[in-house]
Motif scaffolding. Sequence first.
Motif, PDB file in Angstrom:
ATOM      1  N   ILE A  17      95.248  14.336  94.877  1.00 58.57           N
ATOM      2  CA  ILE A  17      94.601  13.276  95.650  1.00 58.57           C
ATOM      3  C   ILE A  17      95.367  11.968  95.518  1.00 58.57           C
ATOM      4  O   ILE A  17      95.542  11.229  96.499  1.00 58.57           O
ATOM      5  CB  ILE A  17      93.138  13.109  95.194  1.00 58.57           C
ATOM      6  N   SER A  31      91.224  10.823 106.541  1.00 58.78           N
ATOM      7  CA  SER A  31      91.789  11.135 105.222  1.00 58.78           C
ATOM      8  C   SER A  31      90.946  10.545 104.094  1.00 58.78           C
ATOM      9  O   SER A  31      90.673  11.214 103.094  1.00 58.78           O
ATOM     10  CB  SER A  31      93.225  10.608 105.126  1.00 58.78           C
ATOM     11  N   THR A  32      90.550   9.287 104.236  1.00 59.21           N
ATOM     12  CA  THR A  32      89.742   8.668 103.183  1.00 59.21           C
ATOM     13  C   THR A  32      88.396   9.369 103.032  1.00 59.21           C
ATOM     14  O   THR A  32      87.883   9.517 101.919  1.00 59.21           O
ATOM     15  CB  THR A  32      89.523   7.178 103.482  1.00 59.21           C
ATOM     16  N   ILE A  80      89.003  12.663 101.090  1.00 62.96           N
ATOM     17  CA  ILE A  80      89.227  12.414  99.663  1.00 62.96           C
ATOM     18  C   ILE A  80      87.884  12.234  98.947  1.00 62.96           C
ATOM     19  O   ILE A  80      87.647  12.796  97.874  1.00 62.96           O
ATOM     20  CB  ILE A  80      90.124  11.175  99.473  1.00 62.96           C
ATOM     21  N   HIS A  95      98.472  12.083  97.742  1.00 62.29           N
ATOM     22  CA  HIS A  95      98.110  11.950  99.155  1.00 62.29           C
ATOM     23  C   HIS A  95      97.611  10.545  99.475  1.00 62.29           C
ATOM     24  O   HIS A  95      97.838  10.041 100.585  1.00 62.29           O
ATOM     25  CB  HIS A  95      97.051  12.989  99.528  1.00 62.29           C
ATOM     26  N   PHE A  96      96.945   9.926  98.522  1.00 71.05           N
ATOM     27  CA  PHE A  96      96.488   8.556  98.755  1.00 71.05           C
ATOM     28  C   PHE A  96      97.676   7.600  98.861  1.00 71.05           C
ATOM     29  O   PHE A  96      97.688   6.703  99.715  1.00 71.05           O
ATOM     30  CB  PHE A  96      95.559   8.120  97.622  1.00 71.05           C
ATOM     31  N   LEU A 116      99.179   8.047 102.145  1.00 68.77           N
ATOM     32  CA  LEU A 116      98.318   7.404 103.142  1.00 68.77           C
ATOM     33  C   LEU A 116      98.592   5.904 103.208  1.00 68.77           C
ATOM     34  O   LEU A 116      98.603   5.308 104.295  1.00 68.77           O
ATOM     35  CB  LEU A 116      96.855   7.667 102.796  1.00 68.77           C
TER      36      LEU A 116
END
Length: 224
Positions: free
Chosen positions: A115, A151-152, A155, A118-119, A122
């Motif tokens: 995560i 996406s947020t 997550i 990926h954050f 992002l």
Amino acid sequence: SNKWCLDKNYAGVLIVWDRLFKTFEEERDNEPIAYGLVDQPQSLNVMWLQVFYFRAVYRKARSMTTWSDTFRALFYGPGWFPGTPRLGDPDTFPDVKAPRVKYDPQLPKWMEIYILVHFLILLLVQQHWITELQVFPWVSSLAFTMFIFFSTGIIGAMYDGWWWAPLLEATRCIAYVAYARDNPILAHPLLDLVVLAYFAVSSVMWCSQSMAVLKATLKHHKLE
């Protein structure tokens, strides 16, 4: 969330407005503040936190027996019920005390790292989108905006353990791969390639997870 704090201290900068409209309330030395909502949502999904209360209001309105009460449920205070004042009867409000139990779901270390990566990606995508906003077609801008919000939300759903999170994460990763393979996103060829490969591996992993989730769901329905 303390009962004596409800519907108080609305002003964000100048307390003069609360003084004028009699909504100012000083802190009490003998009772610490319990921050948050009275009905505190147990979620880290930022998208869900924006809309969850609308569902609660809708359900409350549906439970009313008359059209007038349905209207009041929609537009009166959250503590209102038939037979009470517009903002509700304070004596019926829950008396929330501090400290509150913190919502802190625990994930496996590998998922936390996943995560985090990926954050960070992002954030790079968002920064590039902001930089190139003036030259992007409106369709691309809309797609970037939806991707960031989507996406947020996913997550947060992962942290909350929602069963459909793997399905949406697989969809998100596949969508990124489908778009980015023909449209460089980060303007750095090597970085674009690395991110694309990471999303491709992620999509394979979450497709596998999604199949397991679907099989478990179907098995559960058959047992019922």
